[in-house]
Scaffold this active site. Structure first.
Site, PDB file in Angstrom:
ATOM      1  CG  ASP A   1      -2.125   0.893   1.001  1.00 34.58           C
ATOM      2  OD1 ASP A   1      -3.144   0.704   1.672  1.00 34.58           O
ATOM      3  OD2 ASP A   1      -2.030   1.790   0.133  1.00 34.58           O
TER       4      ASP A   1
HETATM    5  C1  GLC Z   1      -4.251   4.398  -0.216  1.00 32.80           C
HETATM    6  C2  GLC Z   1      -5.150   3.205  -0.027  1.00 32.80           C
HETATM    7  C3  GLC Z   1      -5.091   2.221  -1.171  1.00 32.80           C
HETATM    8  C4  GLC Z   1      -4.877   2.986  -2.457  1.00 32.80           C
HETATM    9  C5  GLC Z   1      -3.486   3.573  -2.394  1.00 32.80           C
HETATM   10  C6  GLC Z   1      -3.178   4.443  -3.622  1.00 32.80           C
HETATM   11  O1  GLC Z   1      -3.659   4.776   0.983  1.00 32.80           O
HETATM   12  O2  GLC Z   1      -5.042   2.486   1.199  1.00 32.80           O
HETATM   13  O3  GLC Z   1      -6.343   1.507  -1.192  1.00 32.80           O
HETATM   14  O4  GLC Z   1      -5.006   2.123  -3.577  1.00 32.80           O
HETATM   15  O5  GLC Z   1      -3.263   4.344  -1.221  1.00 32.80           O
HETATM   16  O6  GLC Z   1      -3.986   5.556  -3.634  1.00 32.80           O
END
Ligand code: GLC
Length: 748
Positions: free
Chosen positions: A264
């Site tokens: 993430d």
């Molecule tokens: C965010 C989310 C994830 C997302 C990523 C990119 O913090 O937790 O679901 O795809 O960052 O935006």
């Protein structure tokens, strides 16, 4: 680009001279992917391999231009393709051709109880991602609905692992049919937003494997997902983005995942763990690569220069690096280097129609009683022979809901509001008046919420709340039908990433407004737009109640079609609505949002264990406000003639379903199973099969639901595996978890 052209020209020239393909194996589409991977890998330098394992911008990672291997471009999100953002920023790039079709949030998709809808949805959103030249769609999310306070429940598929598993598989396959990887997330145990980066989840192996992992397992082993995203939280003391048990023992060794594991954004915290615990690609480690200087540049990522240094000093072998690069190359050959993939399409009426169909099939009619108990004066569907004036009350009738909520926020090509939809459907059959009823308190100074640098122009209303409510009550008094449209929204503290709600109650004083409207006019229908359960102290005063979800571009049309009866509601709840928060296991046992260890909220014990959602309510004999799997129709269905047959590997559960009403309708029939009595605690029943059947008025059809016996199992912690017990199983079939009409037993 020039190098790439030269290389391809040289190869074509060589092959035309020799008369046989002298294309390098990795460029030859006729060769098996695994051969192409090995050939490409053998040509890459150490630096090129390391560069592939981390971001080069906010949403992209390096390819190998010298070899003609393209970059990887990721994009959110689960219910629409995010607008282009700047190379290193979250803010939008301001393109003029990236306004997408916003699809319904995945709670709505789950509420359709229709895998066919999930397949169409996945294919359509995959076409949008493909057209936008993204080879990884950062979705779907399948974290289990453990607490109604979780700010991101709207992005997920509810409280039951079987329902989520059945819906996620066709979605993933649909996305990937476009040569775009679905990236199922957030793996695993990200069941709240509070302290999401720090909390260490403590959960039994049994609850992990029976409740929290099945939807991920289905996405990987049946959906064949090409990517998976680690979660922010910790499990067994390790961050999920580099977690030995989750990413190596379970994902690779138990499930044989051959896709790519991405972090993430900002989920990586340690180079050695990232090297050895199964992570392939690091994203979002708090850098903008440009202005924050070297200390935050992409080269400073945990899997960037620090990793290269260890490799060059002989302190890390290339074995793990090659394993990562193989997974990333496999992603490339499945997507960007797959010469046969389609071209996609974007913002089309076809996609809008699919979004609308999902919305219409997912809207749940929770309650529909006569306005005066002695008469048959139902509020819904609206009867235009009587309803000549309709009062639409509530801010959510006009509120932009496709923007906000965090990373799943969208720049929609259009969004039909509930008010617009109702006006369109009423046409000249009734006058529609609007009153705001209440005003949310999250308005920024621009009169709206900023997201991705984009301001939602909420109409600021600074009048005293009493005045706003009085205006609504007056409108209600003078109307034949009152439709209140409220619920939650995508602002911080509501249905939004990065934080949780503070309570089950509706915000902004809506309960008082609804009570006042009910007094002013008994012909009241309450529509809740949310991705979470809410408390309804006024439920006995509202003859009709509808759960309408965040439904994207076509939201208003879908809702109006249901309210006016053009479409017959068939949605059913993917999660329970408790009467109050303490009826929920995570809150009853006080384990949310975690203990207050010295460092603050470091640990959270999932003490309710496997008893999540209706499993908890059954165990505690608590009656919910509205049960899991509940949803009404404008017609009725009868269940008869249950037959349960043991077919060796599977059990067939068949019954006759009749539409006893005056109009066509669809019914999501459900089959729950009570496993045999055992020494270990068992849920009273568990969902193990369902089918959605469309019947015309008076029609009867035999519904056949096949349940693999392997599904009738529990996680035996002594065997570290699933075990199907022997004994007497009870099969219960019906319209919801609390409305089971037929039951029978089978011994095996
Ligand atoms: C965010 C989310 C994830 C997302 C990523 C990119 O913090 O937790 O679901 O795809 O960052 O935006």
């Amino acid at each position: 680009m020039k190098k790439l052209k030269l290389l391809l020209f040289a190869c074509t020239a060589a092959s035309s001279v020799s008369g046989q393909s002298s294309l390098p194996v990795y460029l030859d589409n006729t060769k098996p992917i695994e051969q192409r991977i090995e050939d490409a890998l053998s040509r890459m330098t150490l630096e090129e391999k390391v560069a592939m394992c981390h971001a080069q911008s906010k949403f992209s990672s390096a390819g190998v231009a010298r070899l003609g291997i393209p970059e990887n471009w990721m994009s959110d999100g689960p219910h629409g393709v995010r607008p282009e953002v700047l190379w290193d920023e979250w803010n939008q790039a301001g393109w003029t051709n990236d306004s997408c079709i916003a699809f319904p949030a995945l709670t709505c998709l789950a509420a359709t109880w229709n895998p066919e809808m999930a397949a169409r949805y996945g294919k359509a959103i995959g076409e949008e991602a493909r057209y936008r030249n993204k080879n990884v769609l950062l979705g779907p999310g399948v974290n289990i609905y453990r607490t109604p306070l979780n700010g991101r429940n709207f992005e997920y598929m509810g409280e039951d692992p079987f329902l989520a598993s059945q819906i996620v598989v066709p979605y993933v396959r649909g996305v990937q049919s476009n040569g775009v990887a679905a990236c199922v997330k957030h793996f695993a145990l990200n069941n709240q937003e509070a302290y999401r980066h720090e909390v260490n989840v403590e959960v039994s192996d049994r609850a992990l494997h029976e409740i929290y992992l099945p939807a991920f397992k289905a996405a990987v082993t049946e959906g064949k997902a090409w990517a998976i995203m680690g979660a922010y939280n910790k499990y067994k003391g390790q961050h999920a983005c580099h977690n030995q048990y989750l990413l190596v023992d379970v994902l690779r060794k138990m499930w044989h995942f051959d896709g790519v594991a991405v972090s993430d954004w900002g989920g990586v915290h340690d180079t050695r763990e990232a090297i050895y615990n199964g992570l392939d690609m690091e994203f979002g480690s708090w850098t903008n690569g440009l202005t924050w200087g070297e200390s935050n540049a992409y080269a400073s990522y945990f899997l960037a220069t620090p990793y290269l240094k260890l490799l060059k000093e002989g302190k890390a072998s290339e074995k793990e690096l090659d394993a990562k690069v193989r997974n990333i190359l496999r992603l490339a050959f499945r997507t960007t280097m797959n010469a046969n993939r389609p071209f996609g399409s974007f913002g089309t009426p076809e996609h809008a129609l699919i979004g609308r169909q999902v919305a219409q099939e997912g809207i749940v009619l929770l309650k529909n009683s006569p306005a005066t108990p002695k008469k048959e004066d139902f509020v819904l569907p609206i009867d235009f022979s009587k309803a000549k004036k309709i009062a639409v009350i509530g801010e959510n009738a006009i509120k932009v809901m496709t923007v906000g909520g965090g990373s799943s926020s969208l720049k929609a090509k259009y969004e039909i509001s509930p008010l617009e939809g109702i006006k369109k459907y009423a046409g000249n059959r009734a006058e529609v008046v609007f009153a705001r009823g209440y005003v949310n308190d999250f308005l920024s100074k621009e009169g709206g919420m900023k997201h991705d640098g984009m301001v939602i122009n909420d109409v600021v209303d600074t009048r005293p709340a009493e005045e706003i409510t009085a205006e609504a009550v007056a409108a209600a008094k003078n109307a034949d039908v009152v439709i209140f449209i409220g619920g939650l929204n995508k602002y911080d503290g509501q249905d939004c990433e990065g934080g949780d709600r503070k309570g089950l109650e509706l915000p902004y004083g809506q309960d008082k407004v609804i009570a006042a409207l009910a007094k002013a006019n008994k012909n009241l229908a309450v529509v809740i737009i949310s991705g979470n359960a809410v408390a309804m102290p006024w439920v006995n005063d509202a003859p009709a109640v509808v759960q309408a979800w965040y439904n994207g571009s076509e939201a208003g049309n879908a809702l109006a079609a249901i309210l006016t009866g053009e479409a017959n509601p068939s949605g059913k709840l993917p999660f329970s609505f408790p009467v109050e928060l303490k009826n929920n296991g995570a809150h009853a046992l006080g384990q949310y949002p975690g203990d207050s260890a010295p460092a603050g909220y470091l640990n959270e014990k999932y003490s309710e264990d496997i008893f999540v959602g209706y499993r908890w309510l059954d165990k505690q004999k608590i009656k919910p406000l509205f049960p899991f799997g509940h949803g009404l129709s404008y017609t009725n269905f009868e269940y008869k003639n249950l037959k349960i047959t043991d077919n060796g590997e599977t059990v067939s559960v068949n019954f006759d379903l009749t539409n006893t009403g005056k109009r066509e309708g669809s019914e999501a029939s459900q089959v729950y199973v009570a496993l045999p009595e055992m020494k270990i605690a068992m849920p009273v029943k568990q969902l193990k099969g369902f089918a959605k059947t469309r019947l015309s008025a008076g029609e009867t059809r035999t519904v056949e639901i096949a349940i693999p016996k392997s599904q009738l199992s529990y996680w035996d912690e002594s065997k570290n595996n699933f075990v199907t017990p022997t004994g007497t199983f009870e099969f219960l079939a019906g319209a919801s978890s609390a409305d089971l009409r037929l039951k029978g037993k089978l011994k095996f």
